[in-house]
Write a protein that holds these residues in place. Structure first.
Motif, mmCIF file in Angstrom:
data_model
loop_
_atom_site.group_PDB
_atom_site.id
_atom_site.type_symbol
_atom_site.label_atom_id
_atom_site.label_comp_id
_atom_site.label_asym_id
_atom_site.label_seq_id
_atom_site.Cartn_x
_atom_site.Cartn_y
_atom_site.Cartn_z
ATOM 1 N N VAL A 64 -1.565 -9.338 -33.098
ATOM 2 C CA VAL A 64 -2.373 -8.645 -34.120
ATOM 3 C C VAL A 64 -2.513 -9.455 -35.406
ATOM 4 O O VAL A 64 -3.344 -9.129 -36.251
ATOM 5 N N ASP A 65 -1.731 -10.539 -35.557
ATOM 6 C CA ASP A 65 -1.851 -11.393 -36.742
ATOM 7 C C ASP A 65 -2.948 -12.443 -36.598
ATOM 8 O O ASP A 65 -3.227 -13.167 -37.543
ATOM 9 N N PHE A 66 -3.563 -12.536 -35.410
ATOM 10 C CA PHE A 66 -4.675 -13.467 -35.236
ATOM 11 C C PHE A 66 -5.942 -12.849 -35.808
ATOM 12 O O PHE A 66 -6.229 -11.682 -35.578
ATOM 13 N N ASP A 67 -6.678 -13.644 -36.569
ATOM 14 C CA ASP A 67 -7.917 -13.196 -37.184
ATOM 15 C C ASP A 67 -9.004 -14.207 -36.860
ATOM 16 O O ASP A 67 -8.839 -15.402 -37.101
ATOM 17 N N CYS A 68 -10.103 -13.731 -36.315
ATOM 18 C CA CYS A 68 -11.227 -14.598 -35.915
ATOM 19 C C CYS A 68 -12.325 -14.644 -36.971
ATOM 20 O O CYS A 68 -13.405 -15.175 -36.715
ATOM 21 N N ARG A 69 -12.099 -14.066 -38.138
ATOM 22 C CA ARG A 69 -13.033 -14.041 -39.263
ATOM 23 C C ARG A 69 -14.329 -13.301 -38.944
ATOM 24 O O ARG A 69 -15.358 -13.525 -39.547
ATOM 25 N N ASN A 70 -14.249 -12.439 -37.957
ATOM 26 C CA ASN A 70 -15.357 -11.574 -37.570
ATOM 27 C C ASN A 70 -14.705 -10.342 -36.955
ATOM 28 O O ASN A 70 -13.957 -10.467 -35.969
ATOM 29 N N LYS A 71 -14.969 -9.186 -37.525
ATOM 30 C CA LYS A 71 -14.291 -7.956 -37.129
ATOM 31 C C LYS A 71 -14.401 -7.672 -35.620
ATOM 32 O O LYS A 71 -13.415 -7.366 -34.962
ATOM 33 N N VAL A 72 -15.603 -7.805 -35.076
ATOM 34 C CA VAL A 72 -15.829 -7.532 -33.651
ATOM 35 C C VAL A 72 -15.117 -8.570 -32.794
ATOM 36 O O VAL A 72 -14.450 -8.231 -31.812
ATOM 37 N N MET A 73 -15.224 -9.846 -33.166
ATOM 38 C CA MET A 73 -14.583 -10.921 -32.409
ATOM 39 C C MET A 73 -13.065 -10.770 -32.440
ATOM 40 O O MET A 73 -12.393 -10.963 -31.422
ATOM 41 N N THR A 74 -12.505 -10.417 -33.604
ATOM 42 C CA THR A 74 -11.060 -10.211 -33.710
ATOM 43 C C THR A 74 -10.615 -9.069 -32.807
ATOM 44 O O THR A 74 -9.621 -9.189 -32.077
ATOM 45 N N ALA A 75 -11.341 -7.960 -32.821
ATOM 46 C CA ALA A 75 -11.000 -6.816 -31.965
ATOM 47 C C ALA A 75 -11.088 -7.205 -30.485
ATOM 48 O O ALA A 75 -10.204 -6.852 -29.693
ATOM 49 N N ASP A 76 -12.120 -7.949 -30.113
ATOM 50 C CA ASP A 76 -12.273 -8.393 -28.724
ATOM 51 C C ASP A 76 -11.153 -9.345 -28.320
ATOM 52 O O ASP A 76 -10.629 -9.275 -27.206
ATOM 53 N N PHE A 77 -10.770 -10.244 -29.226
ATOM 54 C CA PHE A 77 -9.690 -11.197 -28.951
ATOM 55 C C PHE A 77 -8.382 -10.452 -28.691
ATOM 56 O O PHE A 77 -7.687 -10.721 -27.718
ATOM 57 N N ARG A 78 -8.054 -9.508 -29.563
ATOM 58 C CA ARG A 78 -6.818 -8.733 -29.411
ATOM 59 C C ARG A 78 -6.848 -7.879 -28.146
ATOM 60 O O ARG A 78 -5.828 -7.733 -27.471
ATOM 61 N N LYS A 79 -8.018 -7.351 -27.812
ATOM 62 C CA LYS A 79 -8.167 -6.561 -26.588
ATOM 63 C C LYS A 79 -8.004 -7.450 -25.352
ATOM 64 O O LYS A 79 -7.335 -7.073 -24.389
ATOM 65 N N THR A 80 -8.588 -8.637 -25.390
ATOM 66 C CA THR A 80 -8.474 -9.580 -24.273
ATOM 67 C C THR A 80 -7.024 -9.960 -24.018
ATOM 68 O O THR A 80 -6.593 -10.059 -22.867
ATOM 69 N N LEU A 81 -6.247 -10.148 -25.081
ATOM 70 C CA LEU A 81 -4.827 -10.474 -24.942
ATOM 71 C C LEU A 81 -3.953 -9.232 -24.810
ATOM 72 O O LEU A 81 -2.731 -9.345 -24.765
ATOM 73 N N ASN A 82 -4.585 -8.063 -24.742
ATOM 74 C CA ASN A 82 -3.903 -6.776 -24.564
ATOM 75 C C ASN A 82 -2.733 -6.643 -25.556
ATOM 76 O O ASN A 82 -1.574 -6.496 -25.167
ATOM 77 N N ALA A 83 -3.068 -6.702 -26.829
ATOM 78 C CA ALA A 83 -2.075 -6.713 -27.902
ATOM 79 C C ALA A 83 -1.164 -5.492 -27.898
ATOM 80 O O ALA A 83 -0.009 -5.587 -28.316
ATOM 81 N N GLN A 84 -1.650 -4.362 -27.412
ATOM 82 C CA GLN A 84 -0.797 -3.166 -27.395
ATOM 83 C C GLN A 84 0.304 -3.287 -26.351
ATOM 84 O O GLN A 84 1.448 -2.952 -26.618
#
Length: 168
Positions: A64-84
């Motif tokens: 969750v500390d990764f930030d892609c500098r784009n809200k949608v891209m960051t959410a997709d990145f965290r979802k892809t890595l299944n951050a939960q």
């Protein structure tokens, strides 16, 4: 005269600390562009690493500390890595040796989503930091790169893992 030296020392110390930088960045590609996700919390840490003896670094990063500098891209990145379900990404140095002046070879274990892979990575030393990168694949970790808009926009399988670690 001593006071001037002390003042000069205190003024120059922050500049020396700035040269040493921690950074872990994941760079990737889609069929329409690129993305860059940086771990801001790690970047702002004041950790300094030693690569001598058997005490090699084990770096644990929160997804969750990764930030892609784009809200949608960051959410997709965290979802892809299944951050939960898998909140951390781990980078553990298994072997480290000097190859020649300012160049090193390392064996690094990267763990994402409970899948571990070992990679040989070359590093160089510059400005008090150890810098290296390695091209990985999402599929190495059993991750399916995301697709959007019915597959019209898709993330490519390859990603670059970039490191910069402040040295002791």
């Amino acid at each position: 005269m001593k006071n001037y030296r002390l003042i000069l020392l205190f003024l120059l110390l922050p500049l020396a600390a700035i040269a040493q930088k921690n950074d872990v960045v994941i760079n990737g590609w889609t069929n329409i562009g690129t993305f860059k996700c940086a771990n801001d919390n790690f970047q702002n840490s004041r950790s300094v690493y030693s690569f001598s003896g058997n005490a090699l670094p084990n770096i644990v990063l929160k997804v969750v500390d990764f930030d892609c500098r784009n809200k949608v891209m960051t959410a997709d990145f965290r979802k892809t890595l299944n951050a939960q379900a898998y909140p951390t990404l781990t980078i553990r140095f298994l072997h480290f040796e000097k190859v020649r002046t300012n160049f090193f070879a390392a064996t690094v274990e990267v763990k994402m989503m409970n899948v571990s892979r070992k990679y040989n990575i070359e590093f160089s030393e510059a400005d008090g930091s150890l810098v290296g990168n390695k091209r990985l694949k999402f599929s190495d970790f059993n991750i399916v790169p995301p697709k959007k808009m019915g597959g019209m926009v898709y993330v490519k399988n390859e990603i670059d893992l970039f490191f910069s670690l402040a040295l002791r």
